[in-house]
Motif scaffolding. Structure first.
Motif, PDB file in Angstrom:
ATOM      1  N   LEU A 128       5.091  -4.677  -2.122  1.00 35.16           N
ATOM      2  CA  LEU A 128       5.205  -5.688  -1.074  1.00 35.16           C
ATOM      3  C   LEU A 128       6.481  -5.466  -0.272  1.00 35.16           C
ATOM      4  O   LEU A 128       6.586  -5.857   0.884  1.00 35.16           O
ATOM      5  CB  LEU A 128       5.225  -7.092  -1.671  1.00 35.16           C
ATOM      6  N   GLN A 173       1.772   2.651  -0.593  1.00 36.47           N
ATOM      7  CA  GLN A 173       0.363   2.764  -0.952  1.00 36.47           C
ATOM      8  C   GLN A 173       0.200   3.132  -2.412  1.00 36.47           C
ATOM      9  O   GLN A 173      -0.609   2.569  -3.116  1.00 36.47           O
ATOM     10  CB  GLN A 173      -0.210   3.908  -0.115  1.00 36.47           C
ATOM     11  N   LYS A 174       1.008   4.098  -2.843  1.00 38.92           N
ATOM     12  CA  LYS A 174       0.890   4.586  -4.211  1.00 38.92           C
ATOM     13  C   LYS A 174       1.216   3.484  -5.212  1.00 38.92           C
ATOM     14  O   LYS A 174       0.510   3.303  -6.200  1.00 38.92           O
ATOM     15  CB  LYS A 174       1.834   5.772  -4.397  1.00 38.92           C
ATOM     16  N   TYR A 175       2.296   2.750  -4.973  1.00 36.13           N
ATOM     17  CA  TYR A 175       2.767   1.770  -5.948  1.00 36.13           C
ATOM     18  C   TYR A 175       2.357   0.334  -5.618  1.00 36.13           C
ATOM     19  O   TYR A 175       2.818  -0.601  -6.259  1.00 36.13           O
ATOM     20  CB  TYR A 175       4.289   1.855  -6.083  1.00 36.13           C
ATOM     21  N   ASN A 176       1.506   0.151  -4.609  1.00 39.03           N
ATOM     22  CA  ASN A 176       1.075  -1.205  -4.219  1.00 39.03           C
ATOM     23  C   ASN A 176       2.252  -2.157  -4.014  1.00 39.03           C
ATOM     24  O   ASN A 176       2.286  -3.255  -4.585  1.00 39.03           O
ATOM     25  CB  ASN A 176       0.131  -1.797  -5.266  1.00 39.03           C
ATOM     26  N   VAL A 213      11.548   1.903  -7.135  1.00 37.72           N
ATOM     27  CA  VAL A 213      11.091   2.764  -6.049  1.00 37.72           C
ATOM     28  C   VAL A 213      11.908   2.354  -4.829  1.00 37.72           C
ATOM     29  O   VAL A 213      11.779   1.232  -4.341  1.00 37.72           O
ATOM     30  CB  VAL A 213       9.599   2.560  -5.769  1.00 37.72           C
ATOM     31  N   ILE A 253       1.364   2.742   9.101  1.00 37.58           N
ATOM     32  CA  ILE A 253       0.166   3.500   8.711  1.00 37.58           C
ATOM     33  C   ILE A 253      -0.765   3.667   9.907  1.00 37.58           C
ATOM     34  O   ILE A 253      -1.247   4.767  10.183  1.00 37.58           O
ATOM     35  CB  ILE A 253      -0.566   2.804   7.547  1.00 37.58           C
ATOM     36  N   VAL A 254      -0.997   2.584  10.632  1.00 44.87           N
ATOM     37  CA  VAL A 254      -1.882   2.649  11.788  1.00 44.87           C
ATOM     38  C   VAL A 254      -1.313   3.597  12.842  1.00 44.87           C
ATOM     39  O   VAL A 254      -2.015   4.442  13.414  1.00 44.87           O
ATOM     40  CB  VAL A 254      -2.107   1.243  12.381  1.00 44.87           C
ATOM     41  N   VAL A 257       5.934  -4.978   3.611  1.00 42.86           N
ATOM     42  CA  VAL A 257       4.617  -4.350   3.735  1.00 42.86           C
ATOM     43  C   VAL A 257       3.970  -4.589   5.104  1.00 42.86           C
ATOM     44  O   VAL A 257       3.211  -3.747   5.587  1.00 42.86           O
ATOM     45  CB  VAL A 257       3.688  -4.800   2.584  1.00 42.86           C
ATOM     46  N   ASP A 258       4.270  -5.708   5.767  1.00 45.23           N
ATOM     47  CA  ASP A 258       3.646  -5.949   7.073  1.00 45.23           C
ATOM     48  C   ASP A 258       4.062  -4.879   8.085  1.00 45.23           C
ATOM     49  O   ASP A 258       3.255  -4.444   8.908  1.00 45.23           O
ATOM     50  CB  ASP A 258       3.986  -7.356   7.600  1.00 45.23           C
ATOM     51  N   VAL A 311       2.147  -1.611   7.247  1.00 41.07           N
ATOM     52  CA  VAL A 311       0.774  -1.593   7.775  1.00 41.07           C
ATOM     53  C   VAL A 311       0.798  -1.042   9.197  1.00 41.07           C
ATOM     54  O   VAL A 311      -0.016  -0.193   9.566  1.00 41.07           O
ATOM     55  CB  VAL A 311       0.153  -3.006   7.721  1.00 41.07           C
TER      56      VAL A 311
END
Lengths: 447, 447
Positions: free
Chosen positions: A224, A219-222, A203, A248-249, A241-242, A245
């Motif tokens: 990092l 989100q879909k593939y979890n 991905v 997303i917010v 991923v940090d 996050v």
């Protein structure tokens, strides 16, 4: 708490350096950065100079941008160079983006040439693109390397990488060919070949892709981390991923603002100027104000009826508010459902069918309650009660259906559903509910 | 795409098992799970039985809960046992929570006793608590262990752990004493002692803490995992960032729903029954409808004035809508600002001061535009224009101030700002704007 103790020490003016150093050494860098938010310019610089060298740039990356500027302006060129060279490229970019031109110039002058090149490159990616949030500190490996050699690479360069848990395998011309996690390598034998262990079903994202789409993939593939490639599919960076996050917010804030008829901004409320605030709000207020001309015309056209039975007017706000809320409940559910991928463009008929049935239930319930209420307050004029309750019922039917359909149509027309629904939905619901009301008034009350 | 190819193969009825197995082996388990969403009951079971054993339970954890039930009901007890024993405890809990009682009973009967105990334990934590989203598959180490031994532990047990990148150090009575990342260990020497390398400045959470607070910590400290302890501070589980991403999205959805006067739900729109939808919407519609009684009274009390100059009525919706949007813009900014931690309870005066100035700018702009518009459409009655524009200006002043203050007061009273602002703000703005309007009408027009 160490934080309070340090604040006390600094504010007392007794700069007990060794005590502060001791307290700081046991703290998370994020918490140390928070102390700066409560200090004046002079103290900020004093405290920053006390920080142990190995955490200074980490703390710096968490300090608010106004304080970052204060610090940079007070440091010597050598100190600036030390701090910025130790920042991860993505943190350096975040910091530079907030600085005025003269500070940017000074920072870039004092950064290592290779790093300067990377920073400049990332600064050029469009806002909110994958390229603009990626970092270039990743571990790359070759297919023919053994696990043992991979670990050697990680040991020798890993300290400066944003993550060593997701490593990427590239070809000689830097094309991305696979990914391998530290977990796989740790569970493998030292002599195993990376090419045999790597995952080739990747991905990944292009530098120009939108950050929101990247966040959806995380989100879909979890995930990092995700590799970022250029047009030629050469690996140029990774996103961790940090940072996702935060994306997303940020994207959620944007959607919430749009739904409240605000021009979205990623500036903080308290730091945004009054003029800017006014600008972000004025346009939609103006549009809504002017579109209310329509309701004005509808009311004027029924002036005779209203003069004959003035009490009719008293129920207009109730009808419009209930219709408005009925519509916005439906549109909010659909907009959010589409944003999180639960509702698709093809679900339009299912949505209409569901909304119609919900509207019947809610409309019946509210219609009955309203009938009784008006009967009590308006001296048992049951024809008036019927007019209002029937209008309420059909207004809810109309509002729920329009509220359900509008966001889907908007998306089909490639318009952001969050933006268009607030003003358009309000205008439609207001106008149609008045037309329904006055029609029933003519029909039932003979006005 | 492999997905389309597999769907085609299955729908043709020609179950070319080896071909499907080959296609599937090259796919991400998340994508494989997506195929199930497009199949009927019979095909779902056929495809699931074809899946290679080592990915079956992983795919199972990503399948929608209705299809999970279909699959479990078709499998033998031995097969159920194989699948569920391989699930991570948090995924098992997520799955079990959605199943009807008889399926739950059968699943728990077929799971290993130790795992059953863990699942039962997590099922008991309150909804939305840290305990309810944690998993128990973590790596724990002892202070006196050497890095070499730690790696041996990871190698022998790591395959079944949710993450091996964050390991936790516990004492003999399982108290949490430190944390150490795989990165630190990989960069250390094999003979180094874990106790000397570990981080003792820990960010951890209690099982009973709210998941939203946990998500805030993940965001603040850029965490990949967080240890969860019980009342006695014994380590009982960990929470990983992939689950936190889901929590953030869920909590944002909840806030958005509340702000649109909906009872929040984590059920998907399309999967929620019509009755449930109606229930979630009815209460707030009812409250808003009944609270509009107030505006009704205000209008009735000015009936004489309205009969004398019926055109006044035509501007009521415009005033109320503009006031409503002015208020909701302000309250949305404050509610979101508080949710992401940018605005605190102590900022109330700053907010009022900012909103007042924004209101002056917006109110002046809109007032002038409105004056001109009414002058054009209403045959140059400048007194009427003045009445409406003055009312508009003061309505905006009032709406922005109330919209700014209300969420902060709500939070101070420990009421959720998102819930209370919609109905209360609308009611206040509507009522006060009418009072302002009719007062100016009396004053300027002498009605």
């Amino acid at each position: 708490m160490n934080k309070e103790e340090i604040l006390e020490l600094i504010n007392e003016g007794s700069l007990d350096i060794s005590k502060i150093k001791m307290l700081v050494s046991d703290m998370n860098t994020v918490d140390i950065a928070e102390i700066f938010e409560e200090l004046g310019t002079e103290k900020i610089i004093q405290l920053f100079r006390i920080l142990p060298k190995h955490i200074a740039s980490d703390v710096f990356s968490y300090v608010g941008s106004d304080h970052q500027q204060t610090i940079i302006e007070a440091l010597t060129d050598t100190e600036v160079s030390e701090i910025v060279n130790k920042l991860f490229v993505d943190d350096a970019v975040d910091f530079i983006e907030e600085m005025p031109a003269n500070v940017v110039k000074r920072v870039l002058k004092n950064v290592r040439p290779e790093k300067r090149k990377l920073i400049n490159q990332i600064l050029q990616y469009p806002e909110n693109s994958a390229g603009s949030i990626m970092t270039t500190e990743y571990v790359d490996l070759r297919e023919n390397a053994k696990v043992r050699e991979a670990f050697d690479t990680i040991r020798s360069t890993g300290v400066n990488k944003e993550t060593i848990y997701n490593c990427y395998v590239i070809s000689d011309d830097r094309l991305l060919v696979g990914a391998i996690s530290a977990k796989i390598m740790m569970l493998a034998r030292p002599q195993d070949r990376i090419g045999d262990l790597m995952d080739t079903n990747l991905v990944f994202t292009y530098t120009t892709d939108d950050q929101e789409a990247v966040a959806d993939q995380f989100q879909k593939y979890n995930l990092l981390a995700m590799p970022v490639v250029d047009k030629e599919e050469r690996l140029v960076g990774i996103i961790t991923v940090d940072d996702i996050v935060d994306v997303i917010v940020e994207e959620n804030t944007e959607d919430i603002h749009k739904m409240a008829a605000l021009v979205p901004t990623d500036e903080e409320y308290l730091k945004t100027s009054v003029f800017r605030h006014s600008k972000n709000r004025f346009v939609w207020m103006l549009i809504l104000m002017l579109s209310a001309t329509i309701t004005g015309f509808i009311i004027s056209s029924f002036e005779e009826g209203l003069t004959a039975l003035p009490v009719l007017m008293a129920f207009v706000p109730m009808l419009m508010n209930t219709g408005g809320i009925a519509g916005s409940q439906a549109s909010t559910l659909i907009i959010r459902g589409m944003a999180v991928g639960e509702i698709g463009l093809s679900d339009v008929l299912v949505v209409i069918w569901k909304e119609l049935r919900v509207a019947v239930l809610c409309g019946l319930g509210l219609g009955i309650v309203n009938f009784i209420r008006v009967l009590i307050t308006n001296s048992q004029n049951w024809k008036l009660c019927l007019t209002i309750s029937m209008s309420l019922f059909f207004t809810i039917m109309m509002a729920k259906t329009v509220g359900g359909i509008l966001p889907i149509f908007a998306k089909r027309l490639k318009i952001d559903p969050a933006i268009m629904s607030a003003p358009l939905l309000t205008t439609i619901c207001d106008a149609v509910s008045l037309i329904i009301y006055f029609s029933f008034a003519k029909l039932i009350l003979g006005l």
